[in-house]
Design a protein around this motif. Structure first.
Motif, mmCIF file in Angstrom:
data_model
loop_
_atom_site.group_PDB
_atom_site.id
_atom_site.type_symbol
_atom_site.label_atom_id
_atom_site.label_comp_id
_atom_site.label_asym_id
_atom_site.label_seq_id
_atom_site.Cartn_x
_atom_site.Cartn_y
_atom_site.Cartn_z
ATOM 1 N N ARG A 271 1.691 6.987 -6.723
ATOM 2 C CA ARG A 271 0.698 7.999 -7.081
ATOM 3 C C ARG A 271 1.213 9.391 -6.726
ATOM 4 O O ARG A 271 1.043 10.340 -7.497
ATOM 5 C CB ARG A 271 -0.631 7.722 -6.382
ATOM 6 N N LEU A 272 1.878 9.522 -5.591
ATOM 7 C CA LEU A 272 2.475 10.793 -5.201
ATOM 8 C C LEU A 272 3.488 11.245 -6.252
ATOM 9 O O LEU A 272 3.487 12.407 -6.670
ATOM 10 C CB LEU A 272 3.146 10.668 -3.833
ATOM 11 N N TRP B 3 -0.884 9.311 3.394
ATOM 12 C CA TRP B 3 -1.124 7.866 3.401
ATOM 13 C C TRP B 3 0.185 7.079 3.387
ATOM 14 O O TRP B 3 0.308 6.062 4.079
ATOM 15 C CB TRP B 3 -2.001 7.449 2.226
ATOM 16 N N ALA B 4 1.160 7.530 2.603
ATOM 17 C CA ALA B 4 2.459 6.834 2.575
ATOM 18 C C ALA B 4 3.097 6.868 3.960
ATOM 19 O O ALA B 4 3.613 5.851 4.440
ATOM 20 C CB ALA B 4 3.381 7.459 1.528
ATOM 21 N N THR C 223 -2.683 14.187 0.332
ATOM 22 C CA THR C 223 -3.311 12.924 0.716
ATOM 23 C C THR C 223 -2.361 11.751 0.528
ATOM 24 O O THR C 223 -2.207 10.906 1.422
ATOM 25 C CB THR C 223 -4.603 12.710 -0.096
ATOM 26 N N GLU C 224 -1.724 11.670 -0.637
ATOM 27 C CA GLU C 224 -0.825 10.543 -0.900
ATOM 28 C C GLU C 224 0.390 10.570 0.017
ATOM 29 O O GLU C 224 0.837 9.531 0.494
ATOM 30 C CB GLU C 224 -0.403 10.522 -2.367
ATOM 31 N N ARG C 225 0.912 11.747 0.273
ATOM 32 C CA ARG C 225 2.056 11.864 1.185
ATOM 33 C C ARG C 225 1.647 11.387 2.584
ATOM 34 O O ARG C 225 2.382 10.646 3.244
ATOM 35 C CB ARG C 225 2.535 13.312 1.212
ATOM 36 N N HIS D 187 0.883 4.311 -2.803
ATOM 37 C CA HIS D 187 0.724 5.728 -2.486
ATOM 38 C C HIS D 187 1.945 6.533 -2.938
ATOM 39 O O HIS D 187 1.807 7.643 -3.452
ATOM 40 C CB HIS D 187 0.459 5.928 -0.992
ATOM 41 N N GLU D 188 3.127 5.967 -2.762
ATOM 42 C CA GLU D 188 4.333 6.676 -3.199
ATOM 43 C C GLU D 188 4.363 6.819 -4.722
ATOM 44 O O GLU D 188 4.786 7.853 -5.238
ATOM 45 C CB GLU D 188 5.578 5.968 -2.685
ATOM 46 N N ARG E 167 0.836 -1.199 0.000
ATOM 47 C CA ARG E 167 0.000 0.000 0.000
ATOM 48 C C ARG E 167 0.872 1.250 0.000
ATOM 49 O O ARG E 167 0.605 2.207 -0.707
ATOM 50 C CB ARG E 167 -0.920 -0.022 1.220
ATOM 51 N N ARG E 168 1.940 1.238 0.807
ATOM 52 C CA ARG E 168 2.827 2.403 0.832
ATOM 53 C C ARG E 168 3.437 2.637 -0.547
ATOM 54 O O ARG E 168 3.494 3.768 -1.032
ATOM 55 C CB ARG E 168 3.926 2.227 1.873
ATOM 56 N N CYS F 92 1.213 4.532 6.313
ATOM 57 C CA CYS F 92 1.599 3.126 6.097
ATOM 58 C C CYS F 92 2.911 2.819 6.812
ATOM 59 O O CYS F 92 3.044 1.772 7.453
ATOM 60 C CB CYS F 92 1.734 2.825 4.606
#
Length: 186
Positions: free
Chosen positions: A123-124, A160-161, A156-158, A120-121, A116-117, A164
């Motif tokens: 997508r970031l 969430w990463a 958001t992505e930062r 997110h990374e 998951r991390r 995680c």
């Protein structure tokens, strides 16, 4: 939010065929509102029946229908925007899995969190490329608003990463748990 309002917004920006709308969803709108191609085409038919859009045969090969927003569609979009909205509740199976881990003891979730991390990374990184590519120079109002939307994705992505990573560390630091409710000792 609803798909018709996302479609109306996209069509107000620029009339398009269903395929063009699907591509926009794949490359921009889909970052914050996902829809399959089939959902888009179904919704376009409903919107036309409601009198929000009209379709006309496009030029070129394939004769794709090009969709245009009608005045009733603009009225609907303005009505919907004026409603405001609430923050939707999180629906994330991984959060429930972590809760189960806390209740039952270690359940080997680190791989899921690492995966998951990484998502997110990735997508970031994609958002940061878009920011660099599309938002240099002196932006007009529309570009500033689009940048703010993109910034919400970056934040958001930062977050969430980082979350995680924090969860991975919490799982690694967890001591074996004594007997839990609903379990029995041998």
């Amino acid at each position: 939010m609803s798909l018709p309002h996302a479609l109306l917004t996209s069509l107000v920006e620029r009339p398009a065929s269903g395929l063009d709308l699907a591509r926009r969803f794949d490359s921009s709108i889909g970052f914050f509102w996902a829809a399959s191609h089939q959902q888009i085409y179904r919704e376009l038919a409903r919107m036309e029946a409601a009198g929000w859009i009209r379709s006309e045969e496009g030029e070129g090969r394939g004769g794709r229908k090009v969709h245009h927003v009608l005045p009733e569609g603009v009225v609907e979009l303005r009505r919907w925007v004026a409603l405001g909205g609430e923050v939707p509740p999180a629906r994330d199976a991984l959060l429930v899995r972590l809760r189960a881990d806390a209740a039952l003891g270690p359940l080997a979730l680190a791989d899921q969190l690492h995966h998951r991390r990484a998502l997110h990374e990735a997508r970031l990184a994609a958002y940061e490329v878009i920011a660099e590519r599309d938002f240099g120079g002196e932006p007009d109002r529309q570009a500033r608003i689009q940048r703010v939307i993109l910034e919400a994705g970056i934040i958001t992505e930062r977050a969430w990463a980082q979350w995680c990573q924090d969860a991975i560390e919490a799982l690694a630091d967890a001591d074996p748990t004594p007997e839990r409710p609903g379990t029995s000792s041998p």
